[in-house]
Design an enzyme around this catalytic site. Sequence first.
Site, PDB file in Angstrom:
ATOM      1  N   ASP A 191       9.284   2.606   1.611  1.00 15.66           N
ATOM      2  CA  ASP A 191       8.150   3.372   2.115  1.00 15.66           C
ATOM      3  C   ASP A 191       8.097   3.119   3.625  1.00 15.66           C
ATOM      4  O   ASP A 191       7.655   2.063   4.071  1.00 15.66           O
ATOM      5  CB  ASP A 191       6.872   2.905   1.404  1.00 15.66           C
ATOM      6  CG  ASP A 191       5.614   3.598   1.924  1.00 15.66           C
ATOM      7  OD1 ASP A 191       5.654   4.153   3.036  1.00 15.66           O
ATOM      8  OD2 ASP A 191       4.598   3.548   1.214  1.00 15.66           O
ATOM      9  N   LYS A 207       2.777  10.260   8.044  1.00 20.91           N
ATOM     10  CA  LYS A 207       2.032   9.879   9.244  1.00 20.91           C
ATOM     11  C   LYS A 207       2.516  10.566  10.532  1.00 20.91           C
ATOM     12  O   LYS A 207       2.044  11.637  10.848  1.00 20.91           O
ATOM     13  CB  LYS A 207       2.002   8.360   9.377  1.00 20.91           C
ATOM     14  CG  LYS A 207       1.067   7.732   8.326  1.00 20.91           C
ATOM     15  CD  LYS A 207       0.568   6.363   8.700  1.00 20.91           C
ATOM     16  CE  LYS A 207      -0.657   5.976   7.903  1.00 20.91           C
ATOM     17  NZ  LYS A 207      -0.395   5.369   6.602  1.00 20.91           N
ATOM     18  N   PHE A 210       0.862  -1.185   0.000  1.00 17.21           N
ATOM     19  CA  PHE A 210       0.000   0.000   0.000  1.00 17.21           C
ATOM     20  C   PHE A 210       0.896   1.231   0.000  1.00 17.21           C
ATOM     21  O   PHE A 210       1.697   1.414   0.906  1.00 17.21           O
ATOM     22  CB  PHE A 210      -0.928   0.043   1.224  1.00 17.21           C
ATOM     23  CG  PHE A 210      -1.805   1.274   1.225  1.00 17.21           C
ATOM     24  CD1 PHE A 210      -3.001   1.283   0.521  1.00 17.21           C
ATOM     25  CD2 PHE A 210      -1.417   2.427   1.894  1.00 17.21           C
ATOM     26  CE1 PHE A 210      -3.794   2.434   0.481  1.00 17.21           C
ATOM     27  CE2 PHE A 210      -2.204   3.574   1.858  1.00 17.21           C
ATOM     28  CZ  PHE A 210      -3.402   3.573   1.154  1.00 17.21           C
TER      29      PHE A 210
HETATM   30  C1  PLP Z   1      -0.670   5.600   5.192  1.00 19.40           C
HETATM   31  C2  PLP Z   1       0.322   5.105   4.189  1.00 19.40           C
HETATM   32  C3  PLP Z   1       0.499   5.736   2.958  1.00 19.40           C
HETATM   33  C4  PLP Z   1      -0.364   6.885   2.504  1.00 19.40           C
HETATM   34  O1  PLP Z   1      -0.261   8.002   3.323  1.00 19.40           O
HETATM   35  P1  PLP Z   1      -1.367   9.173   3.214  1.00 19.40           P
HETATM   36  O2  PLP Z   1      -0.854  10.232   4.147  1.00 19.40           O
HETATM   37  O3  PLP Z   1      -2.669   8.584   3.625  1.00 19.40           O
HETATM   38  O4  PLP Z   1      -1.379   9.619   1.800  1.00 19.40           O
HETATM   39  C5  PLP Z   1       1.476   5.249   2.118  1.00 19.40           C
HETATM   40  N1  PLP Z   1       2.252   4.206   2.466  1.00 19.40           N
HETATM   41  C6  PLP Z   1       2.113   3.581   3.649  1.00 19.40           C
HETATM   42  C7  PLP Z   1       3.008   2.438   3.990  1.00 19.40           C
HETATM   43  C8  PLP Z   1       1.132   3.995   4.543  1.00 19.40           C
HETATM   44  O5  PLP Z   1       0.975   3.349   5.706  1.00 19.40           O
END
Ligand code: PLP
Length: 382
Positions: free
Chosen positions: A216, A245, A132
């Site tokens: 990520d 986050k 994700f």
């Molecule tokens: C939450 C998340 C995203 C997206 O972040 P947003 O601030 O909602 O755009 C991308 N990658 C990972 C691993 C996430 O947990």
Amino acid sequence: MTLTDLQALEADHVIASYARYPVELVRGEGLRLWDAEGNEYLDFLSGISVVNVGHCHPAVVAAVREQAGRLMHVTNLFYNEPAMRLAGRLARSSLGGKVFFCNSGAEANEAAIKLMRKARPRGEIVVVHGAFHGRTYGALSATPSEAKQAPFAPLVPGFVVVEPTAAAIEAAVGDRTAGVLLEPIQGESGVHQLPVEVLAAARAACDRSGAALIFDEIQTGLGRTGTMWAYEQTGVVPDALTSAKALGGGLPIGALVTGPRLADVFTPGDHGSTFAGGPLIAAAANASLDVLEDPALLVRVGELGERLRDGLRALPGVRNVRGVGLMIAFDVDGAPALVRRALLEQRLVLNATGPETVRMLPALILGEAEVDDALARLAALL
Ligand SMILES: *Cc1c(COP(=O)(O)O)cnc(C)c1O
């Protein structure tokens, strides 16, 4: 306004992209939340790993108040000290290169995708099943989910999706690969750690071909796993990482942090954002980092994560307890119903990432008492 009033406004005027619980939250402090009726909740979700320092951490609140009264926004045509200081801290705490600021996780991954393609104009970006990376077009194209992608076709071309195995990644990375984007621990798919040999194979494949390896760390970073960044526990160092986050202590900010090799790929005009790296949010982020960079806190994250996982393993019906530090999940029948009952009957905030998976992401400032309290509330439901 009553909850019924809010629900009526939502039904009439809010685009229905979220399924909400029938709870209006009005105040937070540490791991506690209060609803409009005065009920107190124990929060083991932290706004999905956003308030890692706890709700309304006094140092973050003070920094925001002070900066809000001084200067909130200037644009990136000017210098502001909080952002420059934050960039230095982020780079020095990780890969030692340079930082591009943005406003969210998806935006951080958009920047990473553009960076990979500019650094090596080949086009292809390798991602894995279960990943994700966000909801904007580039990030969505890197998120191989039929349900999330199909209604929005056509997507951005050039994303190659493989199984998260060493052999599959090695086979996919080649002359046409600009880069590989991986979460060291997949969060939204239900806390699935990529084995170190998979990360190492991606590193070796990128080194062989000249592609960039980007992690990520939007969910795994900022102390969540017991080290500042999850990659530190793997022995595999990426060429860049993305963060968001928890970075702003509760306010929206994202960052792409490079190592030396990718530090000078972007030049003026390549990428930008009006709000990014504004002084208000950077001040909040600096205050949040002051809390999270405490080595003693990171050790505690590891210890309390163990305590929580041990406690979960002893509960009836709980299977496959997993995770690193305080990024934890377990499998159970009827996870969404359990999470709803936890909220409404036990006033414990959890999250279901799927029909059988419950995820826990408590604030990193918790203590043994809160771990045991959460376990007791959960036990009462099982
Ligand atoms: C939450 C998340 C995203 C997206 O972040 P947003 O601030 O909602 O755009 C991308 N990658 C990972 C691993 C996430 O947990």
